[in-house]
Enzyme design. Structure first.
Site, short mmCIF file in Angstrom:
data_model
loop_
_atom_site.label_atom_id
_atom_site.label_comp_id
_atom_site.label_asym_id
_atom_site.label_seq_id
_atom_site.Cartn_x
_atom_site.Cartn_y
_atom_site.Cartn_z
N ARG A 195 -5.24 -85.30 28.55
CA ARG A 195 -4.06 -86.56 27.49
C ARG A 195 -3.36 -86.99 29.11
O ARG A 195 -2.79 -87.89 29.02
CB ARG A 195 -2.94 -85.45 27.46
N THR A 196 -3.09 -86.75 30.57
CA THR A 196 -2.26 -87.12 31.32
C THR A 196 -3.50 -88.89 31.40
O THR A 196 -2.61 -90.10 31.11
CB THR A 196 -1.92 -86.81 32.32
N HIS A 213 3.66 -82.82 39.82
CA HIS A 213 3.34 -83.53 38.40
C HIS A 213 4.50 -84.10 37.94
O HIS A 213 4.89 -84.02 36.59
CB HIS A 213 2.76 -82.30 37.12
N LYS A 246 -20.18 -90.08 47.28
CA LYS A 246 -20.87 -90.26 48.22
C LYS A 246 -20.03 -90.40 49.24
O LYS A 246 -20.39 -90.64 51.11
CB LYS A 246 -20.23 -92.07 48.24
N ARG A 250 -4.72 -89.03 39.87
CA ARG A 250 -4.69 -87.63 40.10
C ARG A 250 -6.28 -86.63 40.83
O ARG A 250 -7.18 -87.90 41.10
CB ARG A 250 -4.82 -87.03 38.56
#
Lengths: 144, 307
Positions: free
Chosen positions: B51-52, B129, B80, B101
């Site tokens: 959802r975010t 958040h 990598k 995030r």
């Protein structure tokens, strides 16, 4: 017991008794070529007992490190055998690469090139927190 | 360069302004549909999210902008061995604003030090958040009409619950907020939240393990999921994951106008039978989150609609 006075150098005074060896390591004084004297358990009117470190050379001392370790230490600059300057310390607002964040979830645990930055968030309780994850870096003084 | 890494990076008046913008968006969608034309949002999601990430992308698309990015670390150069700083520095040459995030706490702080464009923290481990908090605040505004004089219960994983930490920070700037922390001992609110935020702002609070005893006192019940991905020990997660389950029986003791909130996703902590209860606000939070992210993107890009 007699320790010769120094001509040009630095005397760290009013170190809490028993902390001089830790401070010696903390400031990397073992890497110096000059004479360094650690004097423990000196009688003190103010503190009862105290430690003193004498450094027989004019080196750069990181005052932030010293202030974080113990802001009650006084730094005496000696020139020509006389005290030329006396510096009082304060808790630094920010310390960089002095202590490492111990939070395994912190970004600094995986990204090795990042500086470990701690900021003073509670001067009364002398608490520093990681600038990245807010974890406490312990209380300043005696946590080395 | 302005970044939003923590909810306290926004002043109370800026939050008021974002809420006013969000409310205007709700009533006048067409006014905002081209405001971000030719602007690009990069969504850098080093950790899975539904959802975010979609909320940010929908927000930018509804503002007429475009979206680039990745949705997992395995599809980025971090697989990598590239550092977060390098990834963000590179992407800041491609995009006008970045929402990121990351599973590691403080990763957006590291990113903000090298980015040439605004960084929005879309969640960093169990830490912060802020845009979920903006969604929460708009929901409280729309449901309760005020941020003062509220008793707010937080229930579940309060240790790793970043949305809880951010919302407590946000509420600390209002008057008359009573906090009730409901959790098992292993998932209690971190001590630094108590000392640095709750006590510092003289907020009354209680800590309890018993949800039912405090239920009648609450204006808002903020449920959280026990997050398996935050545990180093699977056995601890299994033991704690269903510690609290909100059921109609338990909700019967609540005030008739109490709001049940949850940042989602939920697992078992709120019974599906509560979804139809008028006190269930968690899907409203989803909608409100998009509007607040639209308002925040506009603010950070310095864009205002033509009247």
């Amino acid at each position: 017991m007699v320790v010769d006075k120094i001509e040009n150098g630095i005397v760290l005074d009013h170190i809490k008794a028993g902390n001089a060896m830790a401070l010696y390591r903390y400031l990397n004084l073992d890497e110096l070529d000059c004479s360094v004297a650690i004097i423990k358990n000196v009688k003190s009117r103010k503190m009862g007992k105290k430690d003193i470190i004498k450094i027989d050379s004019m080196i750069d001392i990181n005052l932030d490190v010293l202030g974080y370790f113990d802001e009650n230490i006084t730094v005496n600059i000696i020139r020509g055998g006389e005290r030329a300057e006396k510096k009082h310390l304060s808790l630094p607002r920010e310390i960089v690469n002095i202590v490492k964040c111990k939070n395994p979830r912190c970004i600094t645990s995986t990204e090795q090139e990042l500086d470990h930055i701690f900021r003073l968030t509670d001067p009364q309780r002398r608490v520093y927190r990681c600038a990245y994850c807010d974890s406490a870096g312990g209380n300043a003084g005696g946590n080395v | 360069m302005r970044h939003v890494l923590n909810i306290t990076d926004l002043s109370v008046s800026e939050i008021d302004s974002l809420i006013a913008t969000a409310m205007d968006i709700i009533g006048n969608r067409e006014k905002y549909q081209d405001i971000c034309r030719r602007k690009k949002l990069a969504t850098l999601f080093f950790e899975p999210s539904t959802r975010t990430r979609l909320s940010f992308e929908a927000a930018m698309l509804e503002l007429g902008g475009s979206v680039i990015g990745f949705s997992s670390a395995s599809s980025s150069s971090s697989s990598k061995g590239e550092s977060v700083s390098d990834t963000v520095k590179v992407v800041s040459y491609y995009a006008d604003i970045i929402a990121m995030r990351h599973p590691k706490e403080g990763a957006p702080v590291a990113a903000s030090a090298v980015s040439g464009v605004p960084i929005i923290n879309a969640g960093d481990g169990g830490h912060n958040h802020p845009t979920q908090t903006l969604a929460d605040l708009l929901t409280i505004h729309r449901e309760k009409g005020r941020f003062n004089d509220l008793t707010v219960g937080f229930c579940g994983d309060l240790k790793f619950g970043r949305t809880v930490h951010s919302l407590v920070s946000a509420l600390s700037r209002y008057c008359g907020i009573n906090l009730v922390f409901i959790s098992p001992d292993e998932l209690k609110i971190p001590q630094y939240i108590i000392t640095d935020i709750v006590n510092k702002n003289h907020m009354p609070y209680i800590e309890t393990r018993d949800m039912e005893s405090v239920m009648p006192t609450l204006d808002i019940l903020y449920m959280t999921r026990v997050q398996g991905e935050r545990f180093f020990n699977e056995a601890d997660y299994v033991r704690l994951k269903d510690y609290y389950i909100l059921t109609p029986d338990k909700l019967a003791a609540a005030k008739p106008d109490m709001c049940v909130m949850h940042p989602l996703p939920r697992v078992n902590e709120i019974s599906r039978t509560i979804d139809s209860d008028p006190r269930a606000c968690y899907f409203k939070q989803v909608e409100n989150g998009k509007y607040m992210r639209m308002a925040l993107i506009m603010m950070l890009l310095g864009l205002t609609p033509e009247i």
